[in-house]
Scaffold this active site. Structure first.
Site, short mmCIF file in Angstrom:
data_model
loop_
_atom_site.label_atom_id
_atom_site.label_comp_id
_atom_site.label_asym_id
_atom_site.label_seq_id
_atom_site.Cartn_x
_atom_site.Cartn_y
_atom_site.Cartn_z
N ALA A 71 41.43 28.04 33.05
CA ALA A 71 40.19 27.50 32.76
C ALA A 71 39.09 28.43 32.95
CB ALA A 71 39.03 26.69 34.17
N GLN A 73 36.30 28.64 34.41
CA GLN A 73 35.98 29.29 36.17
C GLN A 73 36.74 30.02 37.01
OE1 GLN A 73 33.17 29.85 37.00
NE2 GLN A 73 31.51 28.51 35.40
N SER A 74 37.58 30.43 35.53
CA SER A 74 39.14 30.81 36.19
C SER A 74 38.82 32.47 37.22
CB SER A 74 40.24 31.37 35.03
OG SER A 74 41.61 31.88 35.35
N ASN A 75 39.39 32.32 38.65
CA ASN A 75 39.44 33.46 39.53
C ASN A 75 40.38 34.46 38.95
OD1 ASN A 75 37.68 32.52 40.95
ND2 ASN A 75 39.35 31.07 41.90
N ALA A 77 40.97 35.02 35.42
CA ALA A 77 40.73 35.88 34.52
C ALA A 77 39.70 36.88 34.94
CB ALA A 77 39.58 34.90 33.49
#
Length: 326
Positions: A71, A73-75, A77
């Site tokens: 997503a 807001q992926s941590n 990523a």
């Protein structure tokens, strides 16, 4: 020989939570927090343990570019981008939506950009199609002469899960008489790795809505990791904190975030760690976690995601406490 590389320093701290324990009706020595939010790379978080194994394998394979999905807001990523910056690798992040869907550029997106990652916006199709989009991105990179290495959603693969075999063994060395470890269950690899280290019965996963079948996902990962058959029905998983969906603020989660902050100064996020804390609180209320048992809350990080969650920010700012002198 292991391909694991070092991306931080270990062990992370283990700290008591006596005021929160008292608020929940537990003994002051019953509740502890494992601070994987304090992992040094890229703003901290559990994905660093996984990336030590995965990026190690990428380097051994001769890769020069990391490609992963998530997503906006992926941590995971964000930390993939940070690992790439640390090691001189290019990073391409494949997100759903369009640039217009992230116009505020807040939270993790700020750090993705700061670390130099490139974002490929996959459009408004279903998130389950992202893996196929990432494969297409890898093919394009190969045509351009790059050597891409695809990393699965959340870094959750049997290889990545080895990071939390390490984490679980580290935790056992710090608190050998631990009875429970409570963890957010997102893509499943963290819980699977913990099971590999401490067994099914000590791990309580709190489903966050990131995968359709959390029990099967964790059972498959843990089975591949340990080499033994693990039944989905043998796992301890709470599914009562998903609410209306993965990215939607759930009222008990906001209450759990506020309780952790006001009793211990601990900041949680509304998607993962807030849900995990809400699950822990519910487990105490229904007797699954009781006084006299040592319980560890695994703080998997995610602070930047709080600032990218509009509803959580609005609700928190709206509850500002004012002081009027006189």
């Amino acid at each position: 020989m292991s391909d694991k590389i070092a991306l931080s320093t270990w062990p992370t701290p283990l700290e008591p939570l006596p005021r929160l324990a008292a608020a929940l009706g537990l003994g002051e020595d019953d509740l502890w927090i494992k601070r994987d939010d304090l992992i040094g790379l890229g703003g901290g978080g559990n994905k660093v343990r996984k990336l030590e194994w995965i990026v190690g394998a990428a380097l051994a394979d001769g890769a020069d570019t990391l490609v992963t999905t998530g997503a906006a807001q992926s941590n995971h990523a964000r930390l993939t981008a940070a690992a790439g910056a640390r090691l001189g690798l290019d990073v391409v992040l494949v997100f759903p939506g369009t640039p217009d869907s992230a116009t505020d550029g807040s939270g993790n997106l700020v750090l993705d950009s700061l670390f130099g990652a490139r974002i490929f916006w996959a459009g408004d199709g279903v998130p389950s199609a992202l893996a196929g989009v990432a494969d297409d991105v890898c093919r394009r990179l190969c045509r351009d002469g790059a050597r891409p290495y695809p990393i699965p959603f959340g870094g959750s693969s049997p290889l990545g899960a080895r990071g939390y075999v390490d984490g679980g063994e580290e935790l056992l060395a710090q608190l050998p008489d631990m009875d429970h470890v409570v963890v957010a269950l997102g893509s499943g690899g963290t819980m699977a790795g913990l099971i590999g280290a401490v067994g099914e019965r000590r791990v309580l996963g709190v489903h966050c809505g990131a995968v359709a079948d959390p029990a099967a996902t964790v059972a498959d990962l843990a089975g591949a990791l340990t080499g033994r058959s693990i039944g989905a029905d043998s796992l301890r998983i709470r599914t009562d904190q998903v609410g209306a969906g993965y990215a939607v603020l759930h009222e008990p989660v906001l209450e759990a975030m506020q309780l952790a902050a006001t009793t211990e100064g601990i900041v949680l996020d509304p998607v993962y760690t807030g849900r995990a804390m809400a699950g822990l609180i519910a487990a105490v209320r229904d007797g699954d976690i009781r006084s006299g048992r040592r319980t560890v809350f695994l703080h998997t990080g995610g602070l930047p995601g709080l600032f990218g969650h509009t509803a959580a920010v609005r609700r928190t700012v709206g509850a500002l406490h004012s002081y009027s002198a006189g």
